[in-house]
Each structure stands twice: as structure tokens, then as C-alpha cells.
Write an enzyme that holds these catalytic residues in place. Structure first.
Site, short mmCIF file in Angstrom:
data_model
loop_
_atom_site.label_atom_id
_atom_site.label_comp_id
_atom_site.label_asym_id
_atom_site.label_seq_id
_atom_site.Cartn_x
_atom_site.Cartn_y
_atom_site.Cartn_z
N CYS A 231 0.84 -1.32 -0.03
CA CYS A 231 0.14 -0.04 -0.03
C CYS A 231 1.06 1.37 -0.04
CB CYS A 231 -1.11 0.05 1.02
SG CYS A 231 -0.03 -0.01 2.94
N ARG B 60 -3.36 -0.73 5.35
CA ARG B 60 -3.79 -1.83 4.51
C ARG B 60 -2.91 -3.07 4.44
NH1 ARG B 60 -5.20 2.23 -0.32
NH2 ARG B 60 -3.28 2.98 0.63
N ASP C 295 -8.31 3.71 0.94
CA ASP C 295 -7.24 4.22 1.96
C ASP C 295 -8.11 4.83 3.00
OD1 ASP C 295 -5.54 5.55 3.43
OD2 ASP C 295 -4.63 6.81 1.40
P1 4NP Z 1 -1.81 2.87 4.01
O1 4NP Z 1 -2.54 4.04 4.61
O2 4NP Z 1 -1.36 3.08 2.51
O3 4NP Z 1 -3.03 1.89 4.04
O4 4NP Z 1 -0.59 2.26 5.21
C1 4NP Z 1 -1.89 5.16 4.70
C2 4NP Z 1 -0.92 5.51 5.80
C3 4NP Z 1 -0.35 6.84 5.91
C4 4NP Z 1 -0.45 7.94 5.02
C5 4NP Z 1 -1.63 7.63 3.83
C6 4NP Z 1 -2.18 6.41 3.75
N1 4NP Z 1 -0.14 8.97 4.92
O5 4NP Z 1 -0.44 9.80 4.10
O6 4NP Z 1 0.71 9.26 5.72
#
Ligand code: 4NP
Length: 162
Positions: free
Chosen positions: A9, A15, A126
Site C-alpha cells: 500500500c 492496509r 485508503d
Molecule cells: P496505508 O494508509 O497506505 O494503507 O498504510 C496510509 C498511511 C499513511 C498515509 C496515507 C495512507 N499518509 O499519508 O501518511
């Protein structure tokens, strides 16, 4: 040699660690941990070394799953190292294949939702900037897609069941 899955991800704190730990949970129940090895990574460097997001962990706990791991960034050597790379959304997919400079490994990169059985979503949304229900939705979608993925690997005889 186990078949090697890498879930990817953006941050590797919501995720993809959920997908990794959910798949391990399903494999343990099916007594198939020896057949498939799971890891996860983020395309960004934002959260390197961080534990899974606390809100994500809460949602997983409701389904009896604990999220282990610490975030790492996807790297080019992962293309060789893993048999199948599962992107959570199309942006992750594009970021991954953009690192495949010679277009050698595109056959190894798939969207996680391609394996969903009971959900019509084409991406794992997300949840980072949303409310608790978004995290619950991620867990339910990933439970479904991980079951579908395992079914597919068994059907296609990618893993040895003895
Ligand atoms: P992930 O979620 O990609 O599912 O781990 C996110 C975690 C952090 C961020 C965006 C999505 N961020 O912008 O820091």
C-alpha cells in the site's frame, strides 16, 4: 520453498500490514503456513519503522486478528524476491510498476481486489483520513480478498498441499 506474497500500500501501516496478518491468520487456520510466506511494504518512505496504525489494529482485533510488523518501503529487489505482489489500489499499482524499469515483472503485480469473492470494490480504499467505519471496511474486504486469493492459488496449483 514457500510461495511468496508481498502486499503493498502507500504507508505500510494500514492496509498492507492488515492483508499480511489476515492472510497469515487464514493460513494458520488452514494449516498452510508452510506453503505460503507473507510480507508487506509501502511505496512511500513516510512511516518506515512504524508499527501498524492503532485504528487499524483496533478494527483487526474486532475480528480476532493482531497486526504485527514494522513498516518498510517497497524496493526493486522485491520484484525478484516475491512470486506475487498485491497492490491495494491503482495508485499503489502504478507506483510499483513504475519501478520496474525494464517491464520484466508486470506479470507478478496484481490488484488485491481482483481476488475478492463477495465485494464489488476494485480497490481497497485508503482509510487513513477517514473514520472508524473505513477501517472496519478494510478488514472485511481484505478477509474476503485473502480467502479468494488462497482459493485461486490452490486452484492454480501454485502451492503444495499434502
Ligand atoms: P496505508 O494508509 O497506505 O494503507 O498504510 C496510509 C498511511 C499513511 C498515509 C496515507 C495512507 N499518509 O499519508 O501518511
Amino acid at each position: 520453498m514457500p510461495y511468496k506474497l508481498l502486499f503493498v500500500c502507500l504507508g505500510n501501516i494500514c492496509r498492507s500490514p492488515s492483508a499480511e496478518n489476515i492472510m497469515n491468520h487464514i493460513l494458520t487456520k488452514a494449516d498452510l503456513n508452510h506453503a505460503i510466506a507473507c510480507d508487506s511494504a509501502g511505496t512511500s518512505s513516510y512511516h518506515i519503522g512504524s508499527s501498524p496504525d492503532r485504528r487499524m489494529n483496533l478494527a483487526a482485533k474486532k475480528r480476532g486478528i493482531t497486526l504485527n510488523g514494522s513498516a518498510r518501503q517497497f524496493q526493486e529487489s522485491d520484484f525478484e524476491e516475491f512470486d506475487l505482489i498485491l497492490a491495494m489500489d491503482r495508485s499503489n499499482y502504478r507506483n510499483i510498476v513504475s519501478l520496474d524499469s525494464q517491464a520484466k515483472y508486470q506479470h507478478k503485480v496484481k490488484l488485491m481486489c481482483d481476488f475478492a469473492l463477495n465485494y464489488s470494490e476494485t480497490e481497497v480504499p485508503d482509510p487513513y483520513y477517514g473514520g472508524a467505519e473505513g477501517f472496519d471496511r478494510v478488514i472485511d474486504l481484505l478477509l474476503d480478498a485473502c480467502n479468494g486469493l488462497l482459493d485461486r492459488l490452490v486452484q492454480e496449483e501454485k502451492i503444495a498441499i499434502d
